[in-house]
Design a protein around this motif. Sequence first.
Motif, PDB file in Angstrom:
ATOM      1  N   HIS A   4       1.701  -9.666   6.061  1.00 14.90           N
ATOM      2  CA  HIS A   4       0.514  -8.706   6.096  1.00 14.90           C
ATOM      3  C   HIS A   4      -0.059  -9.121   6.433  1.00 14.90           C
ATOM      4  O   HIS A   4      -1.263  -9.315   5.474  1.00 14.90           O
ATOM      5  N   GLU A  77       1.401  -3.643  12.575  1.00 15.26           N
ATOM      6  CA  GLU A  77       2.102  -2.474  12.104  1.00 15.26           C
ATOM      7  C   GLU A  77       1.415  -1.005  12.094  1.00 15.26           C
ATOM      8  O   GLU A  77      -0.134  -0.912  12.887  1.00 15.26           O
ATOM      9  N   ASP A  79       0.984   2.983  13.073  1.00 17.08           N
ATOM     10  CA  ASP A  79       0.523   4.707  12.502  1.00 17.08           C
ATOM     11  C   ASP A  79       1.855   4.823  12.769  1.00 17.08           C
ATOM     12  O   ASP A  79       2.183   4.801  13.736  1.00 17.08           O
ATOM     13  N   SER A 103       3.464   2.330   8.765  1.00 17.33           N
ATOM     14  CA  SER A 103       2.954   2.798   8.010  1.00 17.33           C
ATOM     15  C   SER A 103       2.157   3.815   7.841  1.00 17.33           C
ATOM     16  O   SER A 103       1.199   4.893   9.035  1.00 17.33           O
ATOM     17  N   HIS A 105      -1.544   6.278   7.523  1.00 12.77           N
ATOM     18  CA  HIS A 105      -2.035   6.232   7.507  1.00 12.77           C
ATOM     19  C   HIS A 105      -3.535   7.339   7.087  1.00 12.77           C
ATOM     20  O   HIS A 105      -4.221   8.098   6.717  1.00 12.77           O
ATOM     21  N   GLY A 146       5.590   0.670   5.445  1.00 10.64           N
ATOM     22  CA  GLY A 146       4.014  -0.295   5.450  1.00 10.64           C
ATOM     23  C   GLY A 146       3.584   0.713   3.493  1.00 10.64           C
ATOM     24  O   GLY A 146       3.879   2.304   3.803  1.00 10.64           O
ATOM     25  N   HIS A 147       3.407  -0.159   2.978  1.00 11.96           N
ATOM     26  CA  HIS A 147       3.041   1.034   1.261  1.00 11.96           C
ATOM     27  C   HIS A 147       3.500   2.431   1.162  1.00 11.96           C
ATOM     28  O   HIS A 147       2.456   3.353   1.273  1.00 11.96           O
ATOM     29  N   TYR A 150       0.327   4.771  -0.709  1.00 10.94           N
ATOM     30  CA  TYR A 150      -0.056   4.050   0.024  1.00 10.94           C
ATOM     31  C   TYR A 150      -1.077   5.191  -0.540  1.00 10.94           C
ATOM     32  O   TYR A 150      -3.132   4.981  -1.121  1.00 10.94           O
ATOM     33  N   ASN A 187       3.708  -4.474  -0.813  1.00  8.82           N
ATOM     34  CA  ASN A 187       2.139  -5.083  -0.578  1.00  8.82           C
ATOM     35  C   ASN A 187       0.896  -5.164  -1.739  1.00  8.82           C
ATOM     36  O   ASN A 187       0.996  -3.992  -2.309  1.00  8.82           O
ATOM     37  N   ASP A 221      -1.751  -7.675   2.715  1.00  7.97           N
ATOM     38  CA  ASP A 221      -3.079  -6.609   3.943  1.00  7.97           C
ATOM     39  C   ASP A 221      -4.450  -7.389   3.957  1.00  7.97           C
ATOM     40  O   ASP A 221      -5.487  -6.973   3.804  1.00  7.97           O
TER      41      ASP A 221
END
Length: 260
Positions: A4, A77, A79, A103, A105, A146-147, A150, A187, A221
Motif C-alpha cells: 500500500h 486504491e 475509493d 477503500s 474515505h 482497505g483499512h 479507518y 494497514n 499507506d
Amino acid sequence: MDYHIHSMFSEDSNTPTNEIVSSAINRGLSQICFTEHKDLDVFYKGTDYYKDRNYSIEIERLKDKYKGTIEIRKGVEVDFQEGTIPLFEDFLNKYSFDFVIASVHVLRHEFVDDNFFRKNDPDKSYKEYLEQVLSLSKRDSYDVAGHIDYAKRFGSEFLEFNPEKYRDMLIEILGNIIRNKKGIELNTGGWRHSHGESYPSEYILKLYRDMGGEIITIGSDAHIAGHVGFSIKRAIKLLEKIGFDGVYAFKNRMPQKILF
Ligand SMILES: [Zn+2]
Ligand SMILES: [Zn+2]
C-alpha cells in the motif's frame, strides 16, 4: 513487502517513484506494490488522482530498471461509495492491475475527517462508515478491502472506536469477504496516527482469522519515501500471534501466498 504505497501519481503525494523504490531497497523489501488513488466522486475535489497511461508506462520503466533487485507491482486504491458503484465497476473492467484495494474515505460526498466528526454524531458515523464497507464487501471486483476501521483515524478524538460494539456488522462484512474469496489489508499507517492502532485493530484481525479469514496483505499507506516499509515487521509479528502463517502478494489479480 509493502502493498500500500502512494507516489506522485496520487494527488496527495509529491514523492517521485524512484525515491519510493530506493527507500524500499534500503529497507530490505523484496517486493512493493504502488496503489495510487482513484476517486470516482465528482462532488469530491480529488477526482482525477490517477492517470492510467503515464502510470502504466512508469511502472513498466521501474520494473525494467530494478529487475533482479526488487519486484514491483502495479496496483490501485479505488475509493468506494455506494453511489458510484457503476463507475467503480467500469473503471476496474477497463484497466488492468496486479492488485486492487477498495477503500471507503468519503461519506455523503465528504471526506471522513475531523471536520466530518465535528458535524456528525461519532457513533452514527462509525455505523455509517461500516455500512459502506458492508456494501463494498458484497462486490466482486476488488482484491482486498482497505483499512476497514479507518473512520477511527479522526473519530477517536470524539469517541473511542470500540469494535465490540459493532461486532454484528463486522461479522457480516468479514463473512462476505471470506465467502467472496476476497481479503483485507493490515494497514500499518494507523500506528503513525494519534489513536496508535493499526487498521484494522487486533480485535478485528482476530475476528477475521477466527471466522476462517485467510487472504491478507500488509501495507504502510506511505505517501512519502520515509514511510515505505513502515512497521512491516511489527505487522508480521502481530499476524503470527493471531495465527496467520503468511501474507499475500498479487500478480494479475491472482493471490500468491508467501509464508512467514
Ligand atoms: Zn485509503
Ligand atoms: Zn492509501
